[in-house]
Design an enzyme around this catalytic site. Structure first.
Site, PDB file in Angstrom:
ATOM      1  N   GLN A 118       0.853  -1.189   0.000  1.00  0.00           N
ATOM      2  CA  GLN A 118       0.000   0.000   0.000  1.00  0.00           C
ATOM      3  C   GLN A 118       0.880   1.227   0.000  1.00  0.00           C
ATOM      4  OE1 GLN A 118      -2.956  -0.121   3.145  1.00  0.00           O
ATOM      5  NE2 GLN A 118      -2.909   2.090   3.369  1.00  0.00           N
ATOM      6  N   GLY A 119       0.942   1.944  -1.105  1.00  0.00           N
ATOM      7  CA  GLY A 119       1.801   3.112  -1.239  1.00  0.00           C
ATOM      8  C   GLY A 119       1.050   4.396  -0.929  1.00  0.00           C
ATOM      9  N   SER A 121       1.726   6.592   2.561  1.00  0.00           N
ATOM     10  CA  SER A 121       2.511   7.566   3.327  1.00  0.00           C
ATOM     11  C   SER A 121       3.749   8.026   2.566  1.00  0.00           C
ATOM     12  CB  SER A 121       2.950   6.957   4.662  1.00  0.00           C
ATOM     13  OG  SER A 121       1.834   6.690   5.481  1.00  0.00           O
ATOM     14  N   SER A 154       4.733  -1.272   3.966  1.00  0.00           N
ATOM     15  CA  SER A 154       4.907  -2.614   4.524  1.00  0.00           C
ATOM     16  C   SER A 154       5.094  -3.651   3.426  1.00  0.00           C
ATOM     17  CB  SER A 154       3.702  -2.992   5.390  1.00  0.00           C
ATOM     18  OG  SER A 154       3.579  -2.123   6.492  1.00  0.00           O
ATOM     19  N   GLU A 234      -9.637  -1.388   7.452  1.00  0.00           N
ATOM     20  CA  GLU A 234      -8.449  -1.440   8.306  1.00  0.00           C
ATOM     21  C   GLU A 234      -8.832  -1.473   9.781  1.00  0.00           C
ATOM     22  OE1 GLU A 234      -5.619   2.062   9.030  1.00  0.00           O
ATOM     23  OE2 GLU A 234      -4.567   0.870   7.540  1.00  0.00           O
ATOM     24  N   GLU A 374      -2.245  11.096  18.979  1.00  0.00           N
ATOM     25  CA  GLU A 374      -2.580  12.510  19.107  1.00  0.00           C
ATOM     26  C   GLU A 374      -3.594  12.937  18.045  1.00  0.00           C
ATOM     27  OE1 GLU A 374       1.338  11.727  20.937  1.00  0.00           O
ATOM     28  OE2 GLU A 374       0.423  11.249  19.011  1.00  0.00           O
TER      29      GLU A 374
END
Length: 390
Positions: A118-119, A121, A154, A234, A374
């Site tokens: 999964q590209g 980030s 990943s 997810e 956060e």
């Protein structure tokens, strides 16, 4: 087939088919074991339940896939994070790829013949995904030329395909998704070694990578909606698998702690590290039980929450910012469990047990990956509690 029949038949099948992993716990070993498990379950039909017939499935409710993943995780047959990637990428292909492409490709993923990544980030575009800058420009022949960099991808070094987000225009409406073959010229993969000693993640560079027009997922500008549609998968089925794995680790912790209490007192590695093992001692039994109870309560809380999310998704509900609660609860439970393991198994994490050490270190990232704690708390405060931006 209903859930009870599916689970009963699956457990009977597992009783006669040993898929236990071997002694190799390296990432290479985990990926090979994942392919072995998927192939066996696909050939036996179990991996095909809950998926549409159009992509090689056997139909039935999607919850059957959650049951399968739970049974795999509770037996420790495959690392749940990499096993569950199927629940993110296959639904995306089914929803956005041309039907013929989905019919060709999804069985390759389900059967373990291929691994995908999964590209999403990028450096500087993690939690703020909408700021991604990897560009795709259309050429005269209709194909697209991709340039940019992804990070924290990943299993990229093991993957044959990548679901890739690119920028084709400004703003959220200028994000476009492609299904890219990882052996395309111009793609460079560099694994990243993390502190738990496993290079699961990688940075991926795209230098003038040509992607055919028919590999676009959806239409130009559909990439942001694709990413938002991916999120419920997810945080539902994948989380369910993870919780089952954590319950298995809690049971292992209880067994190992009981073994320490029964063992004869010795002076060994743990004692040399400053830990004192007093076999049969009961002075700290109450505190130990409280720690275990706290870890169990945290896991039970996320399991109940995840169950409710699964039911809402199965009923066709739209999942939105409320899944940030699931993310915070899961990260909290995971870190509490491994903190408890560190405290109750003297020296195991620090000195004597590589698996506890690796899993403890990996748990430190639970409040980072998939959206930082956060950011999730900000979403809860602003969008659910309506507390505003300050």
């Amino acid at each position: 087939m209903n859930i009870a029949e599916f689970r009963s038949g699956l457990r009977e099948w597992f009783a006669h088919n040993d898929l236990s992993p071997g002694p190799d716990h390296s990432l290479d070993g985990q990926v090979a074991q994942l392919a072995r498990v998927r192939r066996a379950l696909y050939d036996a039909g179990w991996m095909r339940y809950g998926w549409p017939v159009e992509v090689g499935g056997l139909g039935g409710p999607a919850v059957l896939r959650a049951v399968l993943g739970e049974e795999v995780a509770s037996r420790d047959l495959a690392e749940p994070g990499i096993y569950s990637m199927i629940e993110v990428l296959a639904p995306t292909m089914i929803s956005y790829a041309p039907p013929a492409l989905a019919a060709e490709m999804v069985p390759l993923l389900l059967s373990g013949a291929e691994q995908w990544c999964q590209g999403f980030s990028e450096p500087g575009s993690g939690s703020d995904l909408a700021s991604l800058s990897t560009r795709a420009e259309q050429r005269e022949d209709g194909s697209w030329l991709v340039n940019g960099q992804k990070v924290w991808t990943s299993l990229a070094q093991y993957s044959q395909r990548c679901v890739l987000l690119t920028r084709t225009a400004p703003g959220h409406g200028g994000i476009t998704a492609f299904f890219v073959d990882m052996d395309t010229p111009g793609i460079t993969v560099r694994p990243l070694r993390t502190m738990h000693g496993i290079d699961e993640f990688a940075e991926v560079f795209f230098d003038d990578v040509v992607v055919p027009a028919d590999r676009m997922l959806g239409e130009p500008g559909d990439g942001w909606q694709l990413a938002m549609d991916l999120l419920p998968h997810e945080r539902s089925t994948c989380f369910w698998h993870r919780v089952a794995f954590l319950y298995e680790r809690l049971e292992r912790l209880i067994d190992e702690r009981a073994g320490l209490d029964k063992a004869p007192a010795t002076v060994g590695t743990a004692a040399a590290a400053g830990a004192t093992v007093n076999a049969g001692a009961t002075a700290n039994a109450g505190a130990d039980d409280a720690d275990l109870g706290g870890a169990y309560l945290a896991l039970h809380t996320i399991r109940c929450r995840s169950h409710a999310t699964q039911r809402r998704l199965a009923a066709g509900a739209h999942l939105g910012p409320e899944t940030s609660i699931d993310k915070v609860l899961l990260a909290t439970a995971e870190q509490r469990l491994f903190d408890t393991a560190r405290d109750l198994l003297p020296g195991a994490v620090e000195l004597t047990d590589p698996r506890w050490r690796s899993e403890y270190l990996y748990s430190r990232a639970a409040t980072i990956y998939g959206g930082t704690a956060e950011i999730q708390r900000n979403i809860i405060a602003r969008r659910l509690l309506e507390l505003g931006k300050e």
